[in-house]
Design a protein around this motif. Structure first.
Motif, PDB file in Angstrom:
ATOM      1  N   GLU A  79       0.823  -1.208   0.000  1.00 13.13           N
ATOM      2  CA  GLU A  79       0.000   0.000   0.000  1.00 13.13           C
ATOM      3  C   GLU A  79       0.855   1.254   0.000  1.00 13.13           C
ATOM      4  O   GLU A  79       1.786   1.376   0.801  1.00 13.13           O
ATOM      5  CB  GLU A  79      -0.903  -0.008   1.234  1.00 13.13           C
ATOM      6  CG  GLU A  79      -2.001   1.008   1.150  1.00 13.13           C
ATOM      7  CD  GLU A  79      -2.757   1.172   2.458  1.00 13.13           C
ATOM      8  OE1 GLU A  79      -2.987   0.151   3.146  1.00 13.13           O
ATOM      9  OE2 GLU A  79      -3.087   2.319   2.788  1.00 13.13           O
ATOM     10  N   LYS A 133       0.221   1.265  -9.549  1.00 14.28           N
ATOM     11  CA  LYS A 133      -0.954   0.383  -9.603  1.00 14.28           C
ATOM     12  C   LYS A 133      -0.670  -0.830 -10.482  1.00 14.28           C
ATOM     13  O   LYS A 133      -1.073  -1.942 -10.158  1.00 14.28           O
ATOM     14  CB  LYS A 133      -2.163   1.150 -10.128  1.00 14.28           C
ATOM     15  CG  LYS A 133      -2.844   1.955  -9.031  1.00 14.28           C
ATOM     16  CD  LYS A 133      -3.911   2.864  -9.556  1.00 14.28           C
ATOM     17  CE  LYS A 133      -5.181   2.122  -9.927  1.00 14.28           C
ATOM     18  NZ  LYS A 133      -6.225   3.064 -10.393  1.00 14.28           N
ATOM     19  N   LYS A 135      -1.640  -0.909  -3.901  1.00 13.24           N
ATOM     20  CA  LYS A 135      -2.878  -0.192  -3.647  1.00 13.24           C
ATOM     21  C   LYS A 135      -2.506   1.253  -3.334  1.00 13.24           C
ATOM     22  O   LYS A 135      -1.598   1.503  -2.542  1.00 13.24           O
ATOM     23  CB  LYS A 135      -3.580  -0.842  -2.452  1.00 13.24           C
ATOM     24  CG  LYS A 135      -4.978  -0.388  -2.240  1.00 13.24           C
ATOM     25  CD  LYS A 135      -5.655  -1.271  -1.179  1.00 13.24           C
ATOM     26  CE  LYS A 135      -6.886  -0.583  -0.656  1.00 13.24           C
ATOM     27  NZ  LYS A 135      -6.652   0.281   0.496  1.00 13.24           N
ATOM     28  N   ASN A 151      -3.225   4.993  -1.823  1.00 12.42           N
ATOM     29  CA  ASN A 151      -4.006   5.954  -1.052  1.00 12.42           C
ATOM     30  C   ASN A 151      -3.361   7.290  -1.343  1.00 12.42           C
ATOM     31  O   ASN A 151      -2.335   7.648  -0.794  1.00 12.42           O
ATOM     32  CB  ASN A 151      -3.980   5.625   0.442  1.00 12.42           C
ATOM     33  CG  ASN A 151      -4.946   6.513   1.202  1.00 12.42           C
ATOM     34  OD1 ASN A 151      -5.644   7.333   0.602  1.00 12.42           O
ATOM     35  ND2 ASN A 151      -4.990   6.360   2.512  1.00 12.42           N
ATOM     36  N   GLU A 187      -7.487   9.122  -4.801  1.00 10.75           N
ATOM     37  CA  GLU A 187      -8.489   8.597  -3.868  1.00 10.75           C
ATOM     38  C   GLU A 187      -9.161   9.747  -3.104  1.00 10.75           C
ATOM     39  O   GLU A 187     -10.323   9.676  -2.759  1.00 10.75           O
ATOM     40  CB  GLU A 187      -7.851   7.612  -2.875  1.00 10.75           C
ATOM     41  CG  GLU A 187      -7.648   6.216  -3.440  1.00 10.75           C
ATOM     42  CD  GLU A 187      -6.683   6.174  -4.605  1.00 10.75           C
ATOM     43  OE1 GLU A 187      -5.722   6.972  -4.633  1.00 10.75           O
ATOM     44  OE2 GLU A 187      -6.877   5.348  -5.526  1.00 10.75           O
TER      45      GLU A 187
END
Ligand SMILES: [Zn+2]
Length: 479
Positions: free
Chosen positions: A24, A57, A62, A64, A111
């Motif tokens: 992440e 990606k 992932k 944020n 996001e």
């Protein structure tokens, strides 16, 4: 996949990138100050961060990702007051224009797309924390950050602080390295200017505290990546570090990644030189969003990008070659199998593509991998040694390519129409013409001249004139 390396301004080194939490990435991008339309120099940075985002990606991470709109700063306060408008009323038009420009350039929405003016209480809270830890002092209703209290001040921009007088202050949001000194976190209201009534008194935030407060609200004390243009490294990002690390005592950002400047025809872009362009200026001159995205993405982000109209024409042709290739792969009739081994070559091309991007986002190397493959595949198709499995593998490669570059899909006309450009009413749309042209190019390459002539005739009946150029590209215009 190759190990991803990114150049970190903080350490001055190109380092392997690993997120703090596996899988992440917490990323923050300083968004535009919405006091005017964003220009191509701004979009160089935004396209770069979009390529980074898309590539992360593609690697299965992932995201944020937070991008802010600076909708309160010195320039907005001044312009809104001059226009006799509230801040929201003044900035809304430019905020909407920015969103539309991003959409046209296929810049993915982060996001969290947030506005500074929605986060005043978060900024006030952060200033209070800094005050409790004695990083601040008050003067005439404003609150300043005491840089002498933060010994690491200057570690990002490597600024030399000797000779700076303790207690000397700067009120402007933007200033040069020579004027490094205590900066305003909170500014006392001036007559006629917008202000907020808060626990720390009436006033408005300084620009730098905005990003610190918003970044930490959504991403926590420590971010993986913070991006921006290199001109933001000082004072903006230096001050973000001082504020955030002063308040939390923990590292604020692990990788600071900055994009270099953009020049126009070899000169610094400025309104006075008449070489200042917004995206809309260029769309008005007939250039396409895909060509602009390609031109801005094609130079690796740490190199200065010399934006030229010749370069933009080349970008247009490169995009057209990619689209023609895609069309040829989709429409061609190929024998079964993989007679010339393009299945393996597609795997190799993807590996080279990935190696380029993994190496500090070297888009030039990634593009070279794609065009080498395209050239070879076209030659194999011309000679009939290209099979159905090859075509499928090549289309697979193009799909991966476009996850990052996002220029192959034919959608310029749609985008331009959404922005209010392009023809309205009857006749063929630009999209339809582009699609027919790609089909004609593909027909010519497979030597289906009957089909190619038929398309030319159809276009002529609709008043579209084609000009074949020596390099094989085709331009069109309406009669
Ligand atoms: Zn910022």
């Amino acid at each position: 996949m190759h190990q991803l390396k990114l150049h970190n301004t903080l350490t001055g080194k190109t380092e392997p990138f690993e997120p703090l939490v596996a899988g992440e990435v917490k990323m923050y991008t300083c968004g535009p100050t919405v006091y005017d339309y964003a220009h191509i120099g701004n979009f160089r940075t935004f396209v770069f961060q979009d390529i980074l985002r898309r590539y992360l990606k593609q690697r299965g991470l992932k995201l944020n990702h937070v991008m802010n709109l600076t909708d309160v700063d010195d320039r907005i306060i001044a312009n809104a007051a001059a226009a006799n408008l509230g801040i929201r009323a003044y900035t809304e038009k430019f905020a909407q224009a920015f969103f539309a420009d991003c959409k046209a350039l296929s810049i993915q929405a982060p996001e969290h797309w947030i506005r500074a003016t929605d986060h005043i209480p978060d900024m006030v809270k952060l200033i209070e924390e800094l005050r409790q830890k004695s990083f601040t002092y008050d003067s005439e209703g404003s609150i300043y950050y005491r840089i002498a209290k933060f010994p690491e001040y200057g570690k990002l921009s490597k600024i030399d602080l000797t000779g700076i007088q303790a207690g000397a202050r700067v009120d402007n949001d933007r200033y040069e390295k020579e004027s490094a000194r205590d900066f305003a976190l909170w500014k006392a209201p001036k007559p006629g200017e917008h202000f907020w009534e808060t626990e720390i008194g009436p006033g408005r935030p300084g620009w730098h505290i905005e990003c610190s407060a918003m970044a930490m609200k959504y991403l926590g004390k420590t971010l993986d990546i913070h991006t921006g243009g290199i001109d933001l490294a000082f004072p903006h990002h230096e001050n973000e570090i001082a504020q955030s690390e002063g308040a939390t005592g923990e590292p604020f950002v692990r990788y600071w990644v900055h994009a270099e400047h953009l020049l126009v025809e070899g000169e610094k872009m400025s309104k006075s030189l008449g070489n200042f362009y917004t995206m809309r200026d260029l769309y008005g001159q007939g250039y396409r969003p895909s060509a602009l995205r390609y031109a801005l993405a094609s130079v690796p982000y740490r190199r200065q990008l010399n934006f030229t109209f010749d370069g933009l024409t080349q970008a247009t042709n490169s995009v057209e070659r990619l689209r023609t290739f895609a069309d040829r792969l989709k429409q061609g009739k190929f024998p079964a199998g993989s007679p010339a081994g393009f299945k393996e070559k597609a795997v190799k091309a993807l590996d080279d593509f990935d190696a380029g991007l993994a190496d500090d986002l070297n888009t030039a190397v990634a593009l070279a991998a794609a065009f080498d493959f395209l050239r070879e595949a076209n030659i194999a198709m011309d000679s009939g040694r290209f099979g159905g499995e090859d075509a499928a593998a090549a289309l697979g490669f193009l799909a991966k390519f476009d996850e990052v570059f996002a220029v192959v899909a034919i959608n310029d006309a749609e985008k331009l129409q959404e922005l209010g450009y392009g023809p309205a009413g009857d006749g063929l749309s630009d999209n339809e013409i582009d699609a027919m042209l790609a089909e004609r190019q593909a027909a010519r390459q497979r030597r289906d001249f009957a089909k190619s002539d038929e398309i030319r005739k159809k276009l002529a009946e609709s008043g579209i004139i084609l000009e074949d150029s020596k390099d094989g590209s085709v331009r069109w215009k309406r009669k």
